[in-house]
Design a protein around this motif. Structure first.
Motif, mmCIF file in Angstrom:
data_model
loop_
_atom_site.group_PDB
_atom_site.id
_atom_site.type_symbol
_atom_site.label_atom_id
_atom_site.label_comp_id
_atom_site.label_asym_id
_atom_site.label_seq_id
_atom_site.Cartn_x
_atom_site.Cartn_y
_atom_site.Cartn_z
ATOM 1 N N MET A 1 1.012 -1.031 -0.012
ATOM 2 C CA MET A 1 0.024 -0.137 0.142
ATOM 3 C C MET A 1 1.099 1.350 0.205
ATOM 4 O O MET A 1 0.741 2.081 -0.785
ATOM 5 N N CYS A 2 1.725 1.360 0.855
ATOM 6 C CA CYS A 2 2.609 2.685 1.091
ATOM 7 C C CYS A 2 3.309 2.824 -0.206
ATOM 8 O O CYS A 2 3.676 4.121 -0.434
ATOM 9 N N GLN A 3 3.762 1.931 -0.979
ATOM 10 C CA GLN A 3 4.534 2.264 -2.073
ATOM 11 C C GLN A 3 3.721 3.017 -3.094
ATOM 12 O O GLN A 3 4.422 3.929 -3.878
ATOM 13 N N ILE A 4 2.418 3.075 -3.268
ATOM 14 C CA ILE A 4 1.706 4.000 -4.090
ATOM 15 C C ILE A 4 1.927 5.260 -3.722
ATOM 16 O O ILE A 4 2.090 6.116 -4.485
ATOM 17 N N PHE A 5 2.241 5.622 -2.421
ATOM 18 C CA PHE A 5 2.400 6.860 -1.792
ATOM 19 C C PHE A 5 3.911 7.129 -1.842
ATOM 20 O O PHE A 5 4.577 8.194 -2.339
ATOM 21 N N THR A 6 4.718 6.334 -1.430
ATOM 22 C CA THR A 6 6.426 6.654 -1.254
ATOM 23 C C THR A 6 6.954 6.728 -2.523
ATOM 24 O O THR A 6 7.963 7.070 -2.874
ATOM 25 N N SER A 7 6.274 6.114 -3.605
ATOM 26 C CA SER A 7 7.114 6.273 -5.100
ATOM 27 C C SER A 7 6.826 7.551 -5.702
ATOM 28 O O SER A 7 6.942 7.614 -6.824
ATOM 29 N N ALA A 8 5.973 8.623 -4.954
ATOM 30 C CA ALA A 8 5.626 9.564 -5.805
ATOM 31 C C ALA A 8 6.854 10.376 -6.215
ATOM 32 O O ALA A 8 7.929 10.283 -5.466
ATOM 33 N N ASP A 9 6.567 11.239 -7.038
ATOM 34 C CA ASP A 9 7.784 12.104 -7.645
ATOM 35 C C ASP A 9 8.239 13.061 -6.584
ATOM 36 O O ASP A 9 7.147 13.846 -6.061
#
Length: 125
Positions: A1-9
């Motif tokens: 789940m967090c990767q969706i947010f942590t991979s943001a530009d």
């Protein structure tokens, strides 16, 4: 789940300050780039530059008496951007960038928002 947010530009959450005149006084506002982008989109819908939009929001907030002691205008701008996106998701503000915000029936949008939030609370338990 967090990767969706942590991979943001990282450029989206980098902050930058912009100098804007509010009631004739130059001030500096610091926001994350994603908020500046949202303000650009909101302003563009009504033919306003970001400084014009921010100045108008400031004046209307002040006229409503909401800029009293302890008011945080940059927090208000963040909430404005978040609500704009939420209202689009709820279908209360058209997603088409060509649809001006000023043409919307504010009372209908706010009533729809109350209904939408109440329905969301009811489904949460």
């Amino acid at each position: 789940m967090c990767q969706i947010f942590t991979s943001a530009d990282p450029g989206l959450y980098a902050s930058r300050a912009r100098s804007i005149r509010l009631r004739g006084v130059a001030t500096s506002l610091r926001l994350e780039n994603v908020y500046w982008q949202a303000l650009e989109e909101i302003g563009r819908r009504d033919g306003l530059s970001v400084p014009q939009l921010v100045s108008r929001l400031h004046d209307e907030l002040d006229e409503a008496g909401a800029l009293g002691d302890g008011a945080n205008f940059t927090s208000f701008l963040r909430v404005t951007c978040t609500r704009y996106l939420q209202l689009q998701l709820a279908g209360l503000i058209p997603r088409e960038a060509g649809a001006p915000i000023r043409a919307l029936d504010a009372r209908a949008v706010l009533a729809g928002e109350r209904d939408w939030r109440a329905a969301a609370r009811a489904t949460q338990g």
